[in-house]
Design a protein around this motif. Sequence first.
Motif, PDB file in Angstrom:
ATOM      1  N   LEU A 159      27.057  11.410  20.213  1.00  0.00           N
ATOM      2  CA  LEU A 159      27.738  12.460  19.450  1.00  0.00           C
ATOM      3  C   LEU A 159      29.078  11.969  18.913  1.00  0.00           C
ATOM      4  O   LEU A 159      29.470  12.297  17.774  1.00  0.00           O
ATOM      5  CB  LEU A 159      27.928  13.690  20.336  1.00  0.00           C
ATOM      6  N   ALA A 213      30.057  11.817  15.094  1.00  0.00           N
ATOM      7  CA  ALA A 213      31.229  12.545  14.581  1.00  0.00           C
ATOM      8  C   ALA A 213      32.161  11.612  13.818  1.00  0.00           C
ATOM      9  O   ALA A 213      32.676  11.962  12.733  1.00  0.00           O
ATOM     10  CB  ALA A 213      31.968  13.221  15.731  1.00  0.00           C
ATOM     11  N   ILE A 218      34.911  21.529  14.652  1.00  0.00           N
ATOM     12  CA  ILE A 218      33.538  22.049  14.775  1.00  0.00           C
ATOM     13  C   ILE A 218      32.666  21.063  15.536  1.00  0.00           C
ATOM     14  O   ILE A 218      31.863  21.442  16.414  1.00  0.00           O
ATOM     15  CB  ILE A 218      32.963  22.341  13.381  1.00  0.00           C
ATOM     16  N   GLU A 219      32.828  19.780  15.220  1.00  0.00           N
ATOM     17  CA  GLU A 219      32.034  18.766  15.923  1.00  0.00           C
ATOM     18  C   GLU A 219      32.367  18.736  17.416  1.00  0.00           C
ATOM     19  O   GLU A 219      31.472  18.565  18.256  1.00  0.00           O
ATOM     20  CB  GLU A 219      32.301  17.397  15.304  1.00  0.00           C
ATOM     21  N   VAL A 230      33.475  21.309  19.265  1.00  0.00           N
ATOM     22  CA  VAL A 230      32.900  22.497  19.909  1.00  0.00           C
ATOM     23  C   VAL A 230      31.385  22.361  20.055  1.00  0.00           C
ATOM     24  O   VAL A 230      30.805  22.618  21.126  1.00  0.00           O
ATOM     25  CB  VAL A 230      33.271  23.763  19.107  1.00  0.00           C
ATOM     26  N   VAL A 231      30.744  21.943  18.961  1.00  0.00           N
ATOM     27  CA  VAL A 231      29.288  21.794  19.016  1.00  0.00           C
ATOM     28  C   VAL A 231      28.896  20.721  20.040  1.00  0.00           C
ATOM     29  O   VAL A 231      27.942  20.874  20.809  1.00  0.00           O
ATOM     30  CB  VAL A 231      28.731  21.447  17.617  1.00  0.00           C
ATOM     31  N   GLY A 232      29.641  19.602  20.078  1.00  0.00           N
ATOM     32  CA  GLY A 232      29.350  18.558  21.053  1.00  0.00           C
ATOM     33  C   GLY A 232      29.493  19.039  22.476  1.00  0.00           C
ATOM     34  O   GLY A 232      28.672  18.723  23.346  1.00  0.00           O
ATOM     35  N   VAL A 236      29.187  22.163  23.528  1.00  0.00           N
ATOM     36  CA  VAL A 236      28.065  23.064  23.827  1.00  0.00           C
ATOM     37  C   VAL A 236      26.784  22.265  24.077  1.00  0.00           C
ATOM     38  O   VAL A 236      26.025  22.527  25.031  1.00  0.00           O
ATOM     39  CB  VAL A 236      27.870  24.067  22.670  1.00  0.00           C
ATOM     40  N   VAL A 237      26.533  21.268  23.219  1.00  0.00           N
ATOM     41  CA  VAL A 237      25.322  20.456  23.387  1.00  0.00           C
ATOM     42  C   VAL A 237      25.333  19.729  24.724  1.00  0.00           C
ATOM     43  O   VAL A 237      24.326  19.694  25.446  1.00  0.00           O
ATOM     44  CB  VAL A 237      25.199  19.457  22.219  1.00  0.00           C
TER      45      VAL A 237
END
Length: 498
Positions: free
Chosen positions: A33, A37, A167-168, A170-172, A174-175
């Motif tokens: 990730l 990113a 955003i990356e 936060v998404v990372g 969560v993932v």
Amino acid sequence: MTAPLPPAPRGGSRVPLRVTLVALLVGLVAVALLVTALATTSLLRSYLTDQQDESLRSTVSQASPRVLQACLDGEYRVTPQGAYAGCLPPEADAVVDFQGPADDDSLPRLDGADVAAGDFAHHPRTVRAEDGTRWRVMSGELPGGYALVVGLDLEADQRAIKRLAAIEAVVGFVVLSVLAVAGNLLVRNSLRPLAEVERTAQAIAAGDLSQRVPAGDQRTEVGRLSSALNGMLSRIESAFRAQQASEAEARGSEEKMRRFVADASHELRTPLTSIRGFAELYRQGAVGTDEDVTRLMQRIESEGARMGELVEDLLLLARLDQRRPLAVAPVDLAELAGDAVHDARAVQPERPISLHLEEDLADVPVVLGDEARLRQVLGNLVTNALTHTPPDARITVTVGADPDPDVVQVRVADEGPGMGPEDARRAFERFYRADSSRTRADGASTAGGTGLGLAIVASLVAAHGGSVDLTTAPGEGATFTVRLRREGPPAGGAAPPA
């Protein structure tokens, strides 16, 4: 006292395998990730910069005479859109600003010499303002030797890039969180058979060799490991059980041998003591008349014959224990049974003794075996019945069929007093007699009087690959059933030990 546990190896990892696998998975995905990113951010920054450069080139190439007029007028106009414009007069050292932000600290810092040298003419460059604002600047030529300088504020692009990075992130996060939970569940389910292996190993270490690892899918490594472990455990258990059985058999054989030697010594000592006593009487002159001498010699001869029969029986059992081959030939069991009944009638003419051939015999009761040994089997069974039943007790010898068409039965039944369960269970043991006394009532030399007759029967029948059973109860007589296979003893005709 329990032995101390061995120390744990110093070089081994103390982190559980499940935690290690999940951490490795999450770490690899986190690196992936992060690389994604960085690559995305770099591509976006390059794309936005290229867009700004294209816009600057278009502005410089399409500059109108009004731009030169604005430069000559020197009037500064504020533009909130993040655009900048200025010009460098001929032979001047400073750029004249005529369009840009309201705050002077936000204007790009430009060196007139660099502009005059053409550093911004061919490729846009990034410069900073006093307040740190970043500008993308490019220069172009105007009539009269003037140089046009235009710029675009990069703050909007930087905000877009920062927002993308957030955003990356936060998404990372969560993932990775979902991956950690899902990976933990997946690894735990995948390693559950290994936990079963661990519990099985602990149970086996505690002494329960019957434990097995639950079988798994053979397409998986854990399934193949379970199968291999179960196979290994089965072989270990079989070997351990065989060792236990061998040790138990050895202990039993040793005990039987000790008892056998003691009983044989006792049985041999009895006639020897009698013979020695009779000889001592004769030597001391206690026998005076010829009639007494004759009677004394008869007793010595009788005890000698008894001792000879005992020795013969012991030698026969020793030969059977050595698995010596039998003289195998076709033997008619009906004929042997008839001879045994005839001999018994000659010994006790008044006793009711009968021979019965069952009607369900489909073929002649002929088996492959050693005739002399099978004759001894029937003779011992009949003699046993004659010895241990009253003179008026009926004895019946029956030759019949068995539920197995390849087997012939011979039964010797009497109507005597029968035996109790304990006596029946030990009837075929060597030197065992229902009467605990080791002496015979009449001193006659009869087969089975030494307690070896039924033991010889069991050994001879086993040597022929057959079986002998006893059915009896107190007051109900006794029935000995011999089952012999028509094809005879096993290959080689070797007698197994009794």
